[in-house]
Design an enzyme around this catalytic site. Sequence first.
Site, mmCIF file in Angstrom:
data_model
loop_
_atom_site.group_PDB
_atom_site.id
_atom_site.type_symbol
_atom_site.label_atom_id
_atom_site.label_comp_id
_atom_site.label_asym_id
_atom_site.label_seq_id
_atom_site.Cartn_x
_atom_site.Cartn_y
_atom_site.Cartn_z
ATOM 1 N N LYS A 1 0.823 -1.204 0.000
ATOM 2 C CA LYS A 1 0.000 0.000 0.000
ATOM 3 C C LYS A 1 0.867 1.268 0.000
ATOM 4 C CE LYS A 1 -4.123 -1.949 0.216
ATOM 5 N NZ LYS A 1 -3.826 -3.382 0.247
ATOM 6 N N GLN A 2 0.192 2.406 -0.149
ATOM 7 C CA GLN A 2 0.910 3.682 -0.225
ATOM 8 C C GLN A 2 1.747 3.904 1.034
ATOM 9 O OE1 GLN A 2 -2.246 3.066 -1.004
ATOM 10 N NE2 GLN A 2 -3.051 4.464 -2.563
#
Length: 373
Positions: free
Chosen positions: A183-184
């Site tokens: 994920k980011q």
Amino acid sequence: MEMRIPLSSPDIDEDDIAGVVSVLRSSRLSLGPMLGSFEQAVAEYLGITHAVAVSSGTAGLHLALLALGVGTGDEVIVPSFTFIAAANAIRYVGAQPVFVDIDASTLNLDPERVESSITARTRALLIVHTFGVPAEMDSLMQLAKRHGLLVIEDACEAIGAEYKGRRLGTFGDAGTFAFYPNKQITTGEGGMVVARDGDVAASIRSLRNQGRRKGDSWFEHSDLGYNYRISEMNCALGLSQLKRIDKILERRAAVAEEYDVLLRGSSELTLPPLSLPDRIISWFVYVVRLNARFSAAQRDVIRNSLVANGIGCGRYFAPIHLQPSYRSILLEKLHLPVTESEAERTLALPFFNHLTKAQVMEVAENLLGALHP
């Protein structure tokens, strides 16, 4: 087989490591001060009142549905073009997922198809912001209001994305985020549920910790709960990562632009939009779509060609309604033409914060070469 250029890779710096080590040197490894600090930081970043950290995005979806009272006999509208956890969470609470087709441009729920799928049993919309692209929230929220439906936002791929100046996850009755390593920002494993209503947030806090309400002793359990706690180490990592989220998102957007420059000339590819009106994309992955002349088998040949050259890539997503674990529960054979067509031709390219321009160029050259062997 280890890839020279992996599909994803977490961005961990020395401050992240120091934050985790500081917890390990303390006496509190769970339910300590980092938990509250991380929750408060996420709530402030999103502009919402309540945030509850949990062990995963999947756990967050499960608890959000439970806290909002979704259960047996209810139907929840959800896209089939998403990670299977969204539909699984609906089944965990005894409700029935109702799969609705997507819009071909954004790959998110198509509001017109949503409305035609609402029945007397529909209780909620589970809106997924696919790949960090904001769904059409005005239309979907109006539908929910008109039909008296709950709204749960699956923003697990979309932290930092915005719709008309408002961050995703804050529109519905609850919103969920995930912090898996691709994920980011990451906590290793972990997730977050956000809500405006204090009672909903209190229920989620209880349910994540074996049903202990505020004021209960360790061996008192007011609710039937779960062990969906998140450790102090996870929270310390998330807190550190969140401090540089703006730079992380800027870099990911820059990588997407680099791919776009190199690939936009190919007539064989549909590229993800770099921007959309009234929306800010939070880049989770970079997924191209092969044009309609390609079959799923041809897509897989191209994928295998890249993998053979040490370049990680994959398909996003396999439609949930075609999965073995879902075919058996569907009352009748379901055909979602846009979902099925787009899913057959998707190819996720390597995408992460530290991807270099040279690596992006190598990926692009290999992809274009595979398209024209």
